[in-house]
Design a protein around this motif. Structure first.
Motif, PDB file in Angstrom:
ATOM      1  N   MET A 184      39.002  66.330  41.404  1.00  0.00           N
ATOM      2  CA  MET A 184      40.045  66.599  40.416  1.00  0.00           C
ATOM      3  C   MET A 184      41.408  66.137  40.907  1.00  0.00           C
ATOM      4  O   MET A 184      42.224  65.632  40.136  1.00  0.00           O
ATOM      5  CB  MET A 184      40.084  68.098  40.088  1.00  0.00           C
ATOM      6  CG  MET A 184      38.907  68.598  39.272  1.00  0.00           C
ATOM      7  SD  MET A 184      38.985  70.385  39.031  1.00  0.00           S
ATOM      8  CE  MET A 184      40.568  70.546  38.201  1.00  0.00           C
ATOM      9  N   SER A 185      41.653  66.329  42.214  1.00  0.00           N
ATOM     10  CA  SER A 185      42.980  65.994  42.750  1.00  0.00           C
ATOM     11  C   SER A 185      43.244  64.497  42.782  1.00  0.00           C
ATOM     12  O   SER A 185      44.401  64.079  42.879  1.00  0.00           O
ATOM     13  CB  SER A 185      43.120  66.568  44.166  1.00  0.00           C
ATOM     14  OG  SER A 185      42.261  65.896  45.060  1.00  0.00           O
ATOM     15  N   MET A 186      42.200  63.668  42.713  1.00  0.00           N
ATOM     16  CA  MET A 186      42.390  62.221  42.796  1.00  0.00           C
ATOM     17  C   MET A 186      41.995  61.490  41.515  1.00  0.00           C
ATOM     18  O   MET A 186      41.979  60.258  41.497  1.00  0.00           O
ATOM     19  CB  MET A 186      41.580  61.662  43.976  1.00  0.00           C
ATOM     20  CG  MET A 186      40.095  61.957  43.898  1.00  0.00           C
ATOM     21  SD  MET A 186      39.215  61.628  45.444  1.00  0.00           S
ATOM     22  CE  MET A 186      39.441  59.884  45.584  1.00  0.00           C
ATOM     23  N   THR A 187      41.677  62.237  40.452  1.00  0.00           N
ATOM     24  CA  THR A 187      41.209  61.622  39.197  1.00  0.00           C
ATOM     25  C   THR A 187      42.148  61.976  38.053  1.00  0.00           C
ATOM     26  O   THR A 187      42.571  63.140  37.912  1.00  0.00           O
ATOM     27  CB  THR A 187      39.782  62.102  38.875  1.00  0.00           C
ATOM     28  OG1 THR A 187      38.923  61.797  39.980  1.00  0.00           O
ATOM     29  CG2 THR A 187      39.246  61.425  37.622  1.00  0.00           C
ATOM     30  N   ASP A 188      42.447  60.973  37.254  1.00  0.00           N
ATOM     31  CA  ASP A 188      43.211  61.212  36.025  1.00  0.00           C
ATOM     32  C   ASP A 188      42.274  61.836  34.996  1.00  0.00           C
ATOM     33  O   ASP A 188      41.204  61.279  34.685  1.00  0.00           O
ATOM     34  CB  ASP A 188      43.766  59.891  35.500  1.00  0.00           C
ATOM     35  CG  ASP A 188      44.540  60.075  34.211  1.00  0.00           C
ATOM     36  OD1 ASP A 188      45.598  60.707  34.232  1.00  0.00           O
ATOM     37  OD2 ASP A 188      44.036  59.587  33.173  1.00  0.00           O
ATOM     38  N   GLU A 189      42.648  62.979  34.484  1.00  0.00           N
ATOM     39  CA  GLU A 189      41.751  63.746  33.621  1.00  0.00           C
ATOM     40  C   GLU A 189      41.436  63.019  32.326  1.00  0.00           C
ATOM     41  O   GLU A 189      40.318  63.127  31.796  1.00  0.00           O
ATOM     42  CB  GLU A 189      42.380  65.108  33.317  1.00  0.00           C
ATOM     43  CG  GLU A 189      41.486  66.042  32.534  1.00  0.00           C
ATOM     44  CD  GLU A 189      42.107  67.407  32.334  1.00  0.00           C
ATOM     45  OE1 GLU A 189      41.473  68.258  31.688  1.00  0.00           O
ATOM     46  OE2 GLU A 189      43.232  67.622  32.819  1.00  0.00           O
ATOM     47  N   LEU A 190      42.371  62.242  31.797  1.00  0.00           N
ATOM     48  CA  LEU A 190      42.169  61.601  30.505  1.00  0.00           C
ATOM     49  C   LEU A 190      41.279  60.364  30.627  1.00  0.00           C
ATOM     50  O   LEU A 190      40.302  60.201  29.889  1.00  0.00           O
ATOM     51  CB  LEU A 190      43.521  61.215  29.895  1.00  0.00           C
ATOM     52  CG  LEU A 190      43.476  60.523  28.525  1.00  0.00           C
ATOM     53  CD1 LEU A 190      42.861  61.448  27.484  1.00  0.00           C
ATOM     54  CD2 LEU A 190      44.877  60.082  28.107  1.00  0.00           C
ATOM     55  N   ARG A 239      41.365  56.789  38.871  1.00  0.00           N
ATOM     56  CA  ARG A 239      42.125  57.469  39.910  1.00  0.00           C
ATOM     57  C   ARG A 239      43.546  57.702  39.417  1.00  0.00           C
ATOM     58  O   ARG A 239      44.091  56.916  38.634  1.00  0.00           O
ATOM     59  CB  ARG A 239      42.145  56.657  41.203  1.00  0.00           C
ATOM     60  CG  ARG A 239      40.786  56.489  41.839  1.00  0.00           C
ATOM     61  CD  ARG A 239      40.095  57.786  42.014  1.00  0.00           C
ATOM     62  NE  ARG A 239      38.782  57.670  42.636  1.00  0.00           N
ATOM     63  CZ  ARG A 239      37.876  58.622  42.645  1.00  0.00           C
ATOM     64  NH1 ARG A 239      38.128  59.782  42.030  1.00  0.00           N
ATOM     65  NH2 ARG A 239      36.713  58.443  43.232  1.00  0.00           N
ATOM     66  N   ASN A 240      44.136  58.809  39.896  1.00  0.00           N
ATOM     67  CA  ASN A 240      45.481  59.132  39.455  1.00  0.00           C
ATOM     68  C   ASN A 240      46.529  58.438  40.345  1.00  0.00           C
ATOM     69  O   ASN A 240      46.207  57.757  41.325  1.00  0.00           O
ATOM     70  CB  ASN A 240      45.708  60.634  39.413  1.00  0.00           C
ATOM     71  CG  ASN A 240      45.464  61.291  40.762  1.00  0.00           C
ATOM     72  OD1 ASN A 240      45.470  60.632  41.793  1.00  0.00           O
ATOM     73  ND2 ASN A 240      45.231  62.596  40.768  1.00  0.00           N
ATOM     74  N   PHE A 241      47.781  58.654  39.982  1.00  0.00           N
ATOM     75  CA  PHE A 241      48.866  57.978  40.690  1.00  0.00           C
ATOM     76  C   PHE A 241      48.939  58.412  42.155  1.00  0.00           C
ATOM     77  O   PHE A 241      49.199  57.595  43.042  1.00  0.00           O
ATOM     78  CB  PHE A 241      50.193  58.291  39.988  1.00  0.00           C
ATOM     79  CG  PHE A 241      51.387  57.711  40.688  1.00  0.00           C
ATOM     80  CD1 PHE A 241      51.732  56.383  40.539  1.00  0.00           C
ATOM     81  CD2 PHE A 241      52.163  58.501  41.539  1.00  0.00           C
ATOM     82  CE1 PHE A 241      52.819  55.844  41.203  1.00  0.00           C
ATOM     83  CE2 PHE A 241      53.246  57.963  42.203  1.00  0.00           C
ATOM     84  CZ  PHE A 241      53.573  56.635  42.036  1.00  0.00           C
ATOM     85  N   ALA A 257      43.484  52.677  38.700  1.00  0.00           N
ATOM     86  CA  ALA A 257      44.210  53.935  38.547  1.00  0.00           C
ATOM     87  C   ALA A 257      45.106  53.850  37.326  1.00  0.00           C
ATOM     88  O   ALA A 257      45.506  52.767  36.868  1.00  0.00           O
ATOM     89  CB  ALA A 257      45.041  54.231  39.790  1.00  0.00           C
ATOM     90  N   ARG A 258      45.385  55.033  36.794  1.00  0.00           N
ATOM     91  CA  ARG A 258      46.385  55.121  35.735  1.00  0.00           C
ATOM     92  C   ARG A 258      47.741  55.256  36.414  1.00  0.00           C
ATOM     93  O   ARG A 258      48.010  56.227  37.115  1.00  0.00           O
ATOM     94  CB  ARG A 258      46.104  56.317  34.844  1.00  0.00           C
ATOM     95  CG  ARG A 258      47.043  56.392  33.636  1.00  0.00           C
ATOM     96  CD  ARG A 258      46.769  57.615  32.811  1.00  0.00           C
ATOM     97  NE  ARG A 258      47.690  57.701  31.663  1.00  0.00           N
ATOM     98  CZ  ARG A 258      47.797  58.758  30.891  1.00  0.00           C
ATOM     99  NH1 ARG A 258      47.053  59.834  31.120  1.00  0.00           N
ATOM    100  NH2 ARG A 258      48.641  58.746  29.880  1.00  0.00           N
ATOM    101  N   TYR A 259      48.596  54.261  36.185  1.00  0.00           N
ATOM    102  CA  TYR A 259      49.875  54.219  36.877  1.00  0.00           C
ATOM    103  C   TYR A 259      50.886  55.173  36.245  1.00  0.00           C
ATOM    104  O   TYR A 259      51.746  55.706  36.925  1.00  0.00           O
ATOM    105  CB  TYR A 259      50.403  52.779  36.844  1.00  0.00           C
ATOM    106  CG  TYR A 259      51.609  52.559  37.718  1.00  0.00           C
ATOM    107  CD1 TYR A 259      51.568  52.819  39.082  1.00  0.00           C
ATOM    108  CD2 TYR A 259      52.795  52.073  37.179  1.00  0.00           C
ATOM    109  CE1 TYR A 259      52.674  52.601  39.884  1.00  0.00           C
ATOM    110  CE2 TYR A 259      53.906  51.856  37.967  1.00  0.00           C
ATOM    111  CZ  TYR A 259      53.835  52.125  39.325  1.00  0.00           C
ATOM    112  OH  TYR A 259      54.921  51.912  40.112  1.00  0.00           O
TER     113      TYR A 259
END
Length: 466
Positions: A284-290, A294-296, A361-363
């Protein structure tokens, strides 16, 4: 308490059921009692061993001290005899009365040394040698007196000195007799020490046999204690240490079905639950939920790692920034749920057309980013164009209301070492290329070129506003 960590009622009853008196003690009491018994047994045995060893050492030390004292007295006697002979010779040659005083002083030392020899050499053989030594010293003293008497009568010093040297054959005999005295004493010492060693050896054998029995009994008690108490405790302690280091995949062995066995099983169940929970939280901490990319935060961390790796080994590294064209218009026209669906679809298209080694990743907002290790600029541009065409061909609900009648994306590409000599400038270079793609009419891929301006050396990754 959570259900998976709770103890069942039947287990609680088994723990509290009647038990023999010793097993009813706490673990600490068992350990203390066992080690107290071991300490008492070992203390008694070691006390006997140390007592016997102390007596033996005391006798042996006394014999050695007496021998050293005897050696010291005999050496003092020998030195005094030789010093006296030398002093008288120098007196005869020089006539200096100080040499005569030195000879008289050494004569007194010889007398005192002989008196100290009597209590130290008391065996029959030693007494016989000591008597011969006293006779030789007496003859040597009388000859010295004769020489001095002739000298005092007015004779020349040199003839008397020559006579003293010719008749000094008594000096080697005195030294030989004194060494013989020491040799006899040394032999007696060695025989006495050998006998003392034999007696001590017999006594030690008895002590060692008793000590061996005590050690075997103690070892048996320790093995029983170790298998029933210490092994489970050590396993649980090691498990706790591994947990402290973050090793949640560690499991402790289960020893039987007693209290420690049930505790070990509960420990393992807790470890498994924590491991699953940590895995879920990490993801969860490294993934963009939508978009499920990977998240920013994770992107920023991986970009730093890839930059360090590219600079260390001189490998190529490329970066692509994607931006959805006129996404605000789409959002305002069709609403945020439809806009979120577009973000999810584009995230899936990116994920399906990238390599496993690439990081997507989603920037931020409608922007996406891709890190492509070990990839040249040309290959990166080709991949970015492929993704742009796939997105353009995809049918999005309501895209006909977008400018051009389709929903599209623009992309900016930068790579090292083709574009830049320094990897930390990579992100800003890709951002300049993306702006150039927007300025070129959107729905295209633009690679960085020096005409776009020099990138800033800025390590601070920024989030674009949604």
């Amino acid at each position: 308490m959570r259900p998976e960590y709770a103890m069942r009622a039947d287990e609680t009853a088994s723990v509290l059921s009647p038990a023999p008196p010793l097993t009813g003690l706490s673990v600490r009491a068992k350990i203390l009692l066992t080690f107290l018994l071991i300490a008492v047994v070992m203390g008694g045995i070691l006390g006997l061993v140390w007592h016997g060893k102390g007596q033996f050492d005391q006798v042996n030390r006394r014999m050695v001290e007496e021998h050293l004292q005897a050696v010291s007295v005999v050496k003092e006697l020998q030195l005094a005899v030789m010093t006296q002979d030398h002093a008288v010779s120098r007196y005869l040659l020089s006539g200096d009365p100080r040499w005569l005083e030195t000879g008289d002083a050494e004569r007194s030392r010889i007398t005192q040394a002989l008196l100290r020899c009597h209590p130290l050499f008391d065996t029959r053989a030693e007494v016989e040698v000591l008597e011969e030594l006293e006779k030789s010293l007496g003859r040597h003293r009388r000859r010295m007196d004769d020489v001095l008497q002739v000298h005092r009568a007015g004779a020349q010093g040199e003839p008397e000195a020559n006579r003293l040297r010719r008749e000094s054959g008594l000096l080697p005999e005195i030294l030989r007799q004194s060494e013989s005295l020491l040799s006899i004493h040394q032999g007696l010492l060695e025989r006495n020490q050998a006998e003392a060693q034999r007696m001590a050896g017999r006594y030690r054998k008895l002590e060692y046999a008793t000590l061996l029995l005590a050690v075997l009994a103690t070892l048996s008690a320790v093995l029983v204690l170790r298998s029933t108490v210490l092994a489970p405790i050590n396993s649980l302690a090691e498990g706790a240490r591994q947990f402290g280091r973050g090793q949640l995949d560690h499991r402790v062995p289960v020893h039987g079905d007693d209290e420690f066995g049930r505790l070990s099983r509960t420990f393992n169940e807790m470890a498994a639950a924590l491991q699953r929970e940590r895995g879920r939280l990490t993801e969860m901490s490294m993934t963009d939920e939508l978009t499920r990319l990977r998240n920013f935060r994770h992107f920023a961390s991986r970009l730093e790692e890839e930059i360090r790796r590219a600079e260390r080994y001189g490998h190529p590294l490329a970066l692509v920034l994607f931006d959805i064209d006129h996404f605000k218009l789409y959002n305002d026209t069709h609403g945020h749920p439809a806009g979120n669906e577009v973000l999810r679809v584009i995230g899936r298209l990116l994920r399906d057309n990238a390599r496993q080694t690439d990081l997507l990743a989603r920037y931020g907002g409608e922007e996406f980013v891709a890190i492509l290790p070990e990839t040249t600029k040309a290959d990166t541009v080709q991949l970015a164009e492929k993704i742009c065409r796939l997105i353009e061909l995809h049918k999005f609900p309501g895209e006909e209301q977008q400018p051009g009648g389709r929903l599209t994306v623009s992309a900016g590409v930068a790579a090292v070492p083709e574009d830049l000599a320094h990897s930390p400038l990579l992100l800003d270079a890709a951002d300049r290329a993306l702006y150039a793609a927007k300025a070129a009419g959107r729905n295209c891929v633009v690679a960085y070129s020096p005409e776009m301006g020099m990138p800033r050396r800025d390590h601070t990754l920024r989030l674009r506003p949604n």
